[in-house]
Design an enzyme around this catalytic site. Sequence first.
Site, PDB file in Angstrom:
ATOM      1  N   GLY A 227       0.608  -1.340   0.073  1.00  0.00           N
ATOM      2  CA  GLY A 227      -0.214  -0.168   0.004  1.00  0.00           C
ATOM      3  C   GLY A 227       0.959   1.364  -0.094  1.00  0.00           C
ATOM      4  N   GLU A 268       4.911  -6.072   2.259  1.00  0.00           N
ATOM      5  CA  GLU A 268       4.362  -6.669   0.900  1.00  0.00           C
ATOM      6  C   GLU A 268       4.049  -5.739  -0.361  1.00  0.00           C
ATOM      7  OE1 GLU A 268       0.946  -8.425   2.208  1.00  0.00           O
ATOM      8  OE2 GLU A 268       1.859 -10.061   3.188  1.00  0.00           O
ATOM      9  N   PRO A 269       5.154  -4.683  -0.692  1.00  0.00           N
ATOM     10  CA  PRO A 269       4.592  -3.786  -1.670  1.00  0.00           C
ATOM     11  C   PRO A 269       4.636  -4.338  -2.961  1.00  0.00           C
ATOM     12  CG  PRO A 269       7.192  -3.745  -1.170  1.00  0.00           C
ATOM     13  CD  PRO A 269       6.665  -4.720  -0.197  1.00  0.00           C
ATOM     14  N   GLY A 270       3.486  -4.030  -3.708  1.00  0.00           N
ATOM     15  CA  GLY A 270       3.623  -4.116  -5.150  1.00  0.00           C
ATOM     16  C   GLY A 270       3.795  -3.044  -5.929  1.00  0.00           C
ATOM     17  N   ARG A 307      -6.560   0.123 -15.158  1.00  0.00           N
ATOM     18  CA  ARG A 307      -6.894   0.930 -13.905  1.00  0.00           C
ATOM     19  C   ARG A 307      -7.704   2.235 -14.171  1.00  0.00           C
ATOM     20  NH1 ARG A 307      -3.194   3.060 -11.760  1.00  0.00           N
ATOM     21  NH2 ARG A 307      -3.570   2.557  -9.322  1.00  0.00           N
ATOM     22  N   TYR A 311     -10.399   2.083 -11.275  1.00  0.00           N
ATOM     23  CA  TYR A 311     -10.137   2.688 -10.259  1.00  0.00           C
ATOM     24  C   TYR A 311     -10.103   4.222 -10.426  1.00  0.00           C
ATOM     25  CZ  TYR A 311      -8.078  -1.627  -8.807  1.00  0.00           C
ATOM     26  OH  TYR A 311      -7.740  -3.140  -8.560  1.00  0.00           O
ATOM     27  N   CYS A 337     -15.017  -1.284 -27.751  1.00  0.00           N
ATOM     28  CA  CYS A 337     -16.153  -1.116 -27.741  1.00  0.00           C
ATOM     29  C   CYS A 337     -17.073  -0.900 -26.506  1.00  0.00           C
ATOM     30  CB  CYS A 337     -17.166  -1.668 -28.735  1.00  0.00           C
ATOM     31  SG  CYS A 337     -16.606  -1.532 -30.457  1.00  0.00           S
ATOM     32  N   GLU A 338     -16.582   0.101 -25.918  1.00  0.00           N
ATOM     33  CA  GLU A 338     -16.849   0.504 -24.433  1.00  0.00           C
ATOM     34  C   GLU A 338     -16.463   2.006 -24.186  1.00  0.00           C
ATOM     35  OE1 GLU A 338     -18.586  -1.635 -21.536  1.00  0.00           O
ATOM     36  OE2 GLU A 338     -17.686  -2.796 -22.838  1.00  0.00           O
ATOM     37  N   TYR A 365      -0.041  -3.535 -11.745  1.00  0.00           N
ATOM     38  CA  TYR A 365      -1.837  -3.990 -12.346  1.00  0.00           C
ATOM     39  C   TYR A 365      -2.320  -3.579 -13.402  1.00  0.00           C
ATOM     40  CZ  TYR A 365      -1.365  -4.440  -7.225  1.00  0.00           C
ATOM     41  OH  TYR A 365      -1.237  -4.668  -6.128  1.00  0.00           O
TER      42      TYR A 365
HETATM   43  C1  PLP Z   1      -2.415  -6.421  -3.231  1.00  0.00           C
HETATM   44  C2  PLP Z   1      -1.732  -6.660  -1.996  1.00  0.00           C
HETATM   45  C3  PLP Z   1      -0.729  -6.054  -1.694  1.00  0.00           C
HETATM   46  C4  PLP Z   1       0.276  -5.180  -2.455  1.00  0.00           C
HETATM   47  O1  PLP Z   1      -0.450  -3.964  -2.465  1.00  0.00           O
HETATM   48  P1  PLP Z   1       0.148  -2.592  -3.324  1.00  0.00           P
HETATM   49  O2  PLP Z   1      -0.788  -1.603  -3.219  1.00  0.00           O
HETATM   50  O3  PLP Z   1       0.561  -2.992  -4.617  1.00  0.00           O
HETATM   51  O4  PLP Z   1       1.474  -2.171  -2.755  1.00  0.00           O
HETATM   52  C5  PLP Z   1       0.197  -6.381  -0.685  1.00  0.00           C
HETATM   53  N1  PLP Z   1      -0.607  -7.522   0.279  1.00  0.00           N
HETATM   54  C6  PLP Z   1      -1.749  -8.317  -0.139  1.00  0.00           C
HETATM   55  C7  PLP Z   1      -2.129  -9.107   0.754  1.00  0.00           C
HETATM   56  C8  PLP Z   1      -2.200  -7.717  -1.301  1.00  0.00           C
HETATM   57  O5  PLP Z   1      -3.441  -8.438  -1.556  1.00  0.00           O
END
Ligand code: PLP
Length: 410
Positions: A227, A268-270, A307, A311, A337-338, A365
């Site tokens: 997050g 857990e950064p994405g 996205r 979002y 087509c949307e 994403y």
């Molecule tokens: C999606 C997710 C993340 C990553 O979130 P980001 O906003 O991309 O950092 C981390 N932990 C869990 C369990 C998730 O489902």
Amino acid sequence: MQVIDQKYKIQGINLTDLAGKYGTPLYVYDGEKIQSQVTALKEAFSTVKMRIKYATKALSNINILKVIKDSGVGVDAVSIEEIKLCLHVGFEPKDIMYTPNCVSFGEIQEAVSLGVMVNIDNIPMLEHFGNEYGDSVPICIRLNPHILAGGNAKISVGHIDSKFGISILQLKHVLRVVDAYNLNVIGLHVHTGSDILDAEVFLKGAEILFEAAREFKKLQFLDFGGGFKVGYKQGDITTNIKELGEKVSLAFREFCEEYGKELEIWFEPGKFLVSECGILLVKANVIKSTPATTFVGVDSGLNHLLRPMMYDAYHDVVNVSRVEGPDRVYTIVGYICETDTIAADRRLKEIKEGDIIAIKNAGAYGFSMASNYNSRLRPAEVLLLNGKDHLIRKRETFDDILRNQELANW
Ligand SMILES: *Cc1c(COP(=O)(O)O)cnc(C)c1O
């Protein structure tokens, strides 16, 4: 992305050349950006035992996972398929955390048999787990602290209406189940959702987790999820990772002292690791003026980058075919087509048919949410490392659209 010698480049590689070599639409990832984000996070938390578990779902190409692995980072997987991808790339089971929600117990058993730790997110599953494994398999428990991260209910998953985690209000019930089965709880987890703006929100979640952690005696780590926000437009407030690191580390060290043991702190950064590394290169098919606006229709859309529509996400766009000339105001739309607006009312260098447009912050994403809607092919993916371009996913062909379809006889 920089302008050098009148050309837009990444690692010295000309973006319009990449579009010419591989075609469009094309996802391009800057591997060095991923490495530097990992380094920034490690430095911000250098005074505590910090572990990174990259959120695989953000961008799951096996080459990206390899870059992640080579930088000394583990992973978080949300499905058995993601676990298998990570094992395929060479991650050890111990470096994989499995955080599913609403999956069958069978899938959880499969993860356990692969040697991966499970992060359990509901009480019935905790009881199933107790019945099956007792104290023989260590687990993590996902709690929901009921915090609305970033104020956007579409991406926040910690609020009261969320399906994720076990409500912090059910902690007593959790403890009864843990006691009854003698469960070996070695970690507690919270993930409140994306776009956490500042240290204060994080610390609010942390306080709740600390409070709960006092009730568990065998902990080895606390996991604060992902997050971290990244800047999507100029002037966006991004999580100030250094300040966050200092404040959270301080609070964490104080907690460990009180707990009587030096725990690990997990993230857990994405987005933070892969969002800014990626761009989606698309081509302007048509420039179409209506009484209200000038649309640029490109050879991509919500099938490749969901996205903006899903979002309301803002993605910066740049006409990488032109560095000079007048600006004009455009709305960039897809060919689906949307209604699929990618970017509304943007000032860009004048766009001509065939120009290459870069959609920024498309690493997280982006491809991982792409589909074949409208029976369109999904894009190719290219990874840039050490000044070289590597094709890491071929562009789909029409055969891929037909694959698995059977023309039935009746
Ligand atoms: C999606 C997710 C993340 C990553 O979130 P980001 O906003 O991309 O950092 C981390 N932990 C869990 C369990 C998730 O489902």
